[in-house]
Write a protein that holds these residues in place. Structure first.
Motif, PDB file in Angstrom:
ATOM      1  N   PHE A  54      14.764  24.004  32.836  1.00  0.00           N
ATOM      2  CA  PHE A  54      14.886  22.805  33.666  1.00  0.00           C
ATOM      3  C   PHE A  54      13.769  22.709  34.696  1.00  0.00           C
ATOM      4  O   PHE A  54      13.125  23.698  35.040  1.00  0.00           O
ATOM      5  N   GLY A  55      13.548  21.486  35.161  1.00  0.00           N
ATOM      6  CA  GLY A  55      12.549  21.186  36.173  1.00  0.00           C
ATOM      7  C   GLY A  55      12.505  19.685  36.381  1.00  0.00           C
ATOM      8  O   GLY A  55      13.168  18.926  35.656  1.00  0.00           O
ATOM      9  N   ASN A  56      11.732  19.246  37.351  1.00  0.00           N
ATOM     10  CA  ASN A  56      11.638  17.826  37.684  1.00  0.00           C
ATOM     11  C   ASN A  56      10.266  17.264  37.307  1.00  0.00           C
ATOM     12  O   ASN A  56       9.247  17.948  37.444  1.00  0.00           O
ATOM     13  N   GLY A  57      10.233  16.012  36.872  1.00  0.00           N
ATOM     14  CA  GLY A  57       8.961  15.353  36.616  1.00  0.00           C
ATOM     15  C   GLY A  57       8.146  16.053  35.554  1.00  0.00           C
ATOM     16  O   GLY A  57       8.619  16.312  34.447  1.00  0.00           O
ATOM     17  N   GLY A  58       6.895  16.379  35.906  1.00  0.00           N
ATOM     18  CA  GLY A  58       6.041  17.094  34.973  1.00  0.00           C
ATOM     19  C   GLY A  58       6.618  18.437  34.584  1.00  0.00           C
ATOM     20  O   GLY A  58       6.419  18.916  33.456  1.00  0.00           O
ATOM     21  N   SER A  59       7.344  19.056  35.497  1.00  0.00           N
ATOM     22  CA  SER A  59       7.977  20.340  35.198  1.00  0.00           C
ATOM     23  C   SER A  59       9.110  20.174  34.194  1.00  0.00           C
ATOM     24  O   SER A  59       9.408  21.093  33.428  1.00  0.00           O
ATOM     25  N   ALA A  60       9.761  19.012  34.179  1.00  0.00           N
ATOM     26  CA  ALA A  60      10.769  18.727  33.155  1.00  0.00           C
ATOM     27  C   ALA A  60      10.104  18.644  31.786  1.00  0.00           C
ATOM     28  O   ALA A  60      10.656  19.112  30.780  1.00  0.00           O
ATOM     29  N   THR A  61       8.908  18.079  31.760  1.00  0.00           N
ATOM     30  CA  THR A  61       8.156  18.016  30.509  1.00  0.00           C
ATOM     31  C   THR A  61       7.769  19.409  30.044  1.00  0.00           C
ATOM     32  O   THR A  61       7.835  19.732  28.848  1.00  0.00           O
TER      33      THR A  61
END
Length: 220
Positions: free
Chosen positions: A72-79
């Motif tokens: 898991f992650g947000n934004g680019g980190s989700a990618t």
């Protein structure tokens, strides 16, 4: 030069001299960024070789025992989380069970709307995670509250925790929540994510190789 012109000067260059100067600046900037990226990535092997091998062994052991991986992650980190799970799910050898939590838009939006965005990962970890599974968190700052809560929930439930961060690691490094932590020492989000891509690709390859080694029959 003010306003939008300062952000996109190449759109407002006048005359041949102005255009040539801007092209020269672009070339210089591109070369500098490429050199920075190469230097940063070049130092990763020395900094993380042993840590990546140890992490891969833990991940392989989890998979061998029937575990699965939650990323898991947000934004680019989700990618990046999605890309990492894709590497594991479609390796050259045995496909490994790995889920990217941001991909479940129904769960993500329901939790964000009904409870709060800070729990979108921790609630999914609580629902899906089992002792011995793996939780992998991606963040450039290392300080995203929902990522930290996801790691905290994973640790409390007995999951193996892995974290990717930048800068000095932020709260992710200071919290003690992560068993295997990989901090990219840069203050550029672009360079951090480029280097994290290198790290998780290597980790994916090492993990797949370790799992395949466990799958091979002992002929001794």
């Amino acid at each position: 030069m003010r306003g939008i012109e300062a952000l996109y000067p190449f759109l407002y260059a006048t005359g041949e001299d102005g255009a040539a100067a801007l092209l020269a600046d672009v070339e210089t900037s591109t070369a500098r960024k490429a050199d920075e990226a190469a230097a940063l990535r070049g130092g990763l092997a020395d900094a993380f070789a042993q840590a990546l091998a140890e992490c891969a062994r833990d991940l392989a052991a989890s998979f061998a025992a029937g575990g699965r991986l939650l990323a898991f992650g947000n934004g680019g980190s989700a990618t990046d989380a999605r890309a990492f799970t894709g590497l594991l799910a479609s390796p050259g050898g045995r496909a490994l069970p790995a889920l990217a939590l941001a991909q479940d838009t129904a769960a993500l939006t329901a939790l964000a709307n009904d409870v709060g965005y800070e729990v979108v990962f921790s609630r999914q970890v609580a629902a899906l995670g089992r002792p011995g599974d793996v939780a992998v968190a991606f963040s450039t700052s290392g300080g995203s509250p929902n990522v930290l809560r996801g790691l905290d929930e994973a640790g409390r439930r007995g999951l193996v925790t892995v974290g990717f961060a930048g800068y000095d690691g932020g709260a992710m490094a200071a919290s003690g929540l992560v068993r295997h932590l990989f901090v990219v020492p840069s203050d550029s989000v672009h360079r951090i994510q480029e280097a994290q891509t290198t790290l998780y690709h290597v980790l994916g390859e090492l993990t797949s190789a370790a799992v395949m080694g466990m799958d091979e029959p002992d002929t001794r």
